[in-house]
Each structure stands twice: as C-alpha cells, then as structure tokens.
Design an enzyme around this catalytic site. Structure first.
Site, PDB file in Angstrom:
ATOM      1  N   HIS A 166       0.985  -1.440   0.090  1.00 58.50           N
ATOM      2  CA  HIS A 166      -0.167  -0.160  -0.456  1.00 58.50           C
ATOM      3  C   HIS A 166       1.095   0.873   0.050  1.00 58.50           C
ATOM      4  O   HIS A 166      -0.040   2.696  -0.257  1.00 58.50           O
ATOM      5  CB  HIS A 166      -1.205   0.270   1.356  1.00 58.50           C
ATOM      6  CG  HIS A 166      -2.274   1.216   1.359  1.00 58.50           C
ATOM      7  ND1 HIS A 166      -2.196   2.175   0.323  1.00 58.50           N
ATOM      8  CD2 HIS A 166      -3.193   0.521   1.599  1.00 58.50           C
ATOM      9  CE1 HIS A 166      -3.426   2.247   0.162  1.00 58.50           C
ATOM     10  NE2 HIS A 166      -4.138   1.908   1.491  1.00 58.50           N
ATOM     11  N   ASP A 418     -11.229  -4.521 -17.932  1.00 62.14           N
ATOM     12  CA  ASP A 418     -11.383  -5.637 -19.336  1.00 62.14           C
ATOM     13  C   ASP A 418      -9.983  -5.854 -19.462  1.00 62.14           C
ATOM     14  O   ASP A 418      -9.814  -4.995 -20.518  1.00 62.14           O
ATOM     15  CB  ASP A 418     -12.533  -4.647 -19.992  1.00 62.14           C
ATOM     16  CG  ASP A 418     -12.854  -5.763 -20.955  1.00 62.14           C
ATOM     17  OD1 ASP A 418     -12.653  -7.197 -21.582  1.00 62.14           O
ATOM     18  OD2 ASP A 418     -13.802  -5.263 -22.172  1.00 62.14           O
TER      19      ASP A 418
END
Length: 481
Positions: A166, A418
């Site tokens: 992170h 996608d």
C-alpha cells in the site's frame, strides 16, 4: 442472498511462482516515496480480486498468457513496481528500481466459476487459494511490491488477483496501473504507450520546510499524546444534547461492558440494496432525506452506530470512525498531474462517547461523519505530511475495536477492468482488513440487483450482536454472506 459455504471440493493447482520483469530495460535509480505514502499506517498489503466469466469470443486465448505479456509491457512504464523498498534515515522509504520483478502465479481450479455462487463477492472463502501467500513475500522492505495470480476455471472463466504494497499506491493509483495492463492485453500488437502516462513526482506530497502541524489529526491521537485534546473535544460533543441526558444516564447505569478477552475474529459481509438504504434513511429527520447525505455517509453512520452498540462499551469510552478521503481532482487544490499514482488519501476522524453514539438518533452519527469529512482541505493534506516527519511516521491510533476505518471503493473502477473478456462479475477488495471495511459494489453471479457490500471483521459474539443491530435498523433480516 443467503449465507453459504458451498458443498464442493475446491482445489487449485498452482505452478511455481515466478518473478516477472519489465519487457524492456528500465532505469536503475532510487526514487523516494512521498510523506503521505510512507506513513506507518500504509505499511501493509492490500488484496484485490476480479472474477471473469467465459467469453466465447476469446476462444483459444489463455488469460494467464495474455495478462502476463501485458503486465511485462506495463512494467516498462511502471518500473518502480518491479523494484524493492529500502528504508533510509528517519524511516524514510525509497524504491530501489532494480527491475527484479513482481511475483506472478499461474493456476487452474477444478470447478466452474458459477459453482462459487455468492462467494465471489467480499468474504470469499477461497481467497487463500486464488491469491497464494508466497512465503517470505509479504514484508514491506526488500520484498516484491506486487503479487499476482491468474486462476483459470474449468468453464473458461478466470480470476485475476493482485496484492499491493500500500505504500506504493492507493486504490486510484492501482486502478491506473490495472487499466494500463488491460490496454496492453486488448491491443497487444498496436498499443505502444499507456493512454495515461504514469507520473512519479512524489515530492509534490512531501513535507514542507519547515514542517508544521496546522490541523487537528485525531486519527493519530496516540502518537501526538493528545489525551487532553481528545478529552476536551469529546466532551464538547456531549454538552449540546441535554434533551437526552436522562436516557444517557440510564445507559451508564445499565450498559454491560465487554470484559472477555475475545481475540479471534470472523469475517462476514452485509448487502445493502435500495430497500435497505431507504429503510436506513427513514431513521433520519426530514431535513436529511434529501441528497445532503450521500449513501456512503449514511451507511458509514449506520454501520458505526450498530458496531458501537454491538461492542457493549462503557458509555464514557471514546469511539472513532475514520473515512478515507481521496484528494485527487480540483476539490482540494493539491494540483497533482494526471497520471500521479501515489497515495493521495487521508482519513479524517469522527469521535464521540460510546454512550452518545449508541443512544442518540442516527442523525447524530451522520452529522459527525459529515463534519469529519468536511475537515479535509489542501492544508489538511500538507499538515498530515508534516506530522509524519515531525512525529516519526506514526501508526493510525488503534484502541482495540473502538477505532474503525471505512473506505468507499464503489466508484474505484475495480468492477470495470477489461482484459478482453469483458467486465468482471465482481471486482474489489475481497475482505475487511483488520479494522478497515471496504465498501464495494456487487451483483450476484447469476444476476440480480446491484448492491453495496460492507465486509466486517469482528469477534464472533460481537458480530452476532452487530447483525442484530442491523436488523433492528432495517426492520427485517439483512442479506448476509
């Protein structure tokens, strides 16, 4: 949607983890993180997972091979991800851009994706199979900064799971990287550069010279040794509600505090559709029924209040909720360039006494949440960066389960990545991480209503009471994973 542990034998056969390096040579240099990036509270790994159904138009194409090649191309531009973190004086983190690579795992599952049903959403019981924790890979310094696993299902569907250090990026920065991978996956022959070129420039969120803490930061109260300030602020919240004094006095007399040392936590995820959200909103005074309260603010107030009631704390104990706020765009005046993929988040804190939050109406909790978010400004971000330097990069204050963090990822875009197979049926953080709940969008894999899912991690007895408190709030059973 019902809770279920599917009666199936779920097995994943993994190939050995491999280090995947950029497809072309990249600069070897040392790049400092910002003072927002390298605070102690971001020194952990965050997983994201996406589930994709079979797409007949992609017949003959292997998702693992397509993604592996696209990832290697993306790393040419995001080459710091292929390096390793090093720690310098005053615990300052930098990336040694060594091009050692990211960990990549190719795997196969023995079932069809549809067999997983609801469990593809947050609370996924198969996460450890779909994102294998390679031994020795989960550290912060000197370890791979990304771990990726692509798992093919027998139906032709697959999962893409990634674990991010992170300190390198927040959700928006990770999304920028994932979209770049998706671009190269969809256009392997023609794509040359990312549509949004990555920008490092972490100095833009480094501490000022000289640093100066100019805002209150109750999320770091323990580090600031601000007990007096905390008490004063908390007491101010109690003096303006004398109409509830009798009820609060009763609460002080009757509340049973939790004394058992229950340390084992369990994970559950709760669905909130349009009906549940309307029911919660009906608990507010009429002036709150307009768009003045966002769905995130409403659910945060509701979950925080129910969670506090379930904890059975003494009425005078202080409880806090922190809301993750994204500083990108023009709202806060940070003027970061498009393509900046570092952490641009902070978590302002709402705080009050447990008795107040438990006994007063939902509107009280909502106002606290809204006021906390309203604190954020450019100066607030600058003050956080300065605090990191002055106070030695402190951790977010943690006081048992009395502190709670919420992050709204419903618009992050994880459900829209996608790689050529279409958008995932679910994309997002798969579980609560300790005291952090990541709100996500979810639609049942077999179709159904779009809902917001709130994952929770609590001791089992507290979780049961939390569920009952939610049921009271909505006047009917909560759909639960």
């Amino acid at each position: 949607m019902a809770s279920s542990t599917l009666p199936l034998v779920f097995r994943v056969r993994r190939q050995d983890p491999k280090l995947l390096v950029p497809s072309k040579p990249t600069p070897h240099e040392l790049k400092q993180l910002s003072d927002i990036d390298d605070q102690e509270g971001f020194r952990f790994q965050v997983p994201v997972i996406m589930f994709y159904k079979n797409n007949p138009s992609m017949e003959g194409k292997d998702p693992a091979s397509v993604i592996r090649e696209a990832l290697a191309k993306a790393l040419v531009f995001y080459y710091p991800f292929a390096g390793r973190l090093v720690e310098g004086p005053n615990r300052k983190l930098s990336v040694d851009c060594t091009a050692e690579g990211v960990l990549f795992i190719e795997a196969d599952a023995n079932v069809e994706l549809d067999r997983l049903g609801d469990t593809v959403g947050p609370g996924c019981p198969y996460l450890e199979e779909l994102l294998y924790d390679v031994p020795g890979s989960d550290g912060i310094v000197g370890c791979p900064l990304l771990l990726i696993q692509v798992t093919r299902f027998s139906c032709g569907g697959f999962t893409f799971a990634i674990r991010l250090n992170h300190t390198m990026s927040d959700g928006s920065g990770l999304m920028q990287f994932l979209n770049t991978i998706a671009e190269f996956a969809q256009q392997p022959q023609t794509k040359i550069t990312p549509s949004v070129p990555p920008i490092w420039q972490r100095h833009l969120l480094s501490a000022r010279q000289p640093p100066s803490i100019t805002c209150p930061h109750h999320e770091y109260d323990q580090a600031l040794a601000g007990a007096a300030t905390t008490t004063t602020t908390a007491n101010k919240t109690t003096t303006s509600h004398h109409e509830y004094d009798q009820a609060l006095a009763g609460a002080a007399a009757t509340t049973t505090t939790t004394t058992a040392k229950e340390t084992t936590t369990i994970d559950r995820s709760f669905f909130f559709g349009a009906k549940e959200i309307r029911a919660i909103r009906n608990h507010l005074p009429h002036h709150h029924h307009s768009t003045t309260a966002t769905t995130f603010e409403l659910l945060t107030a509701c979950v925080w209040q129910c969670r506090t009631r379930a904890l059975c704390l003494a009425p005078d104990e202080t409880v806090r909720v922190s809301c993750i706020v994204n500083g990108r765009g023009n709202k806060y005046g940070l003027n970061l360039p498009p393509g900046y993929y570092g952490n641009v988040i902070t978590y302002p804190t709402a705080m009050t006494k447990a008795g107040m939050l438990s006994m007063l109406p939902l509107g009280y909790a909502l106002e606290l949440v809204k006021k906390a978010k309203a604190q954020v400004s450019e100066e607030y971000f600058r003050s956080v960066a300065d605090l990191m330097v002055i106070k030695g990069r402190p951790l977010y204050s943690l006081d048992g389960n009395k502190d709670y963090i919420v992050s709204d990822t419903t618009r992050a875009g994880f459900d829209k990545v996608d790689f050529g197979w279409g958008m995932p049926v679910f994309g997002g953080v798969p579980r609560a991480i300790s005291l952090i709940s990541f709100f996500a969008r979810f639609r049942d894999i077999r179709g159904g209503e779009d809902v917001i899912v709130v994952p929770m991690s609590l001791p089992e007895s507290v979780m049961d009471r939390f569920e009952q408190e939610l049921k009271k709030m909505i006047h009917k059973p909560i759909s639960m994973l």
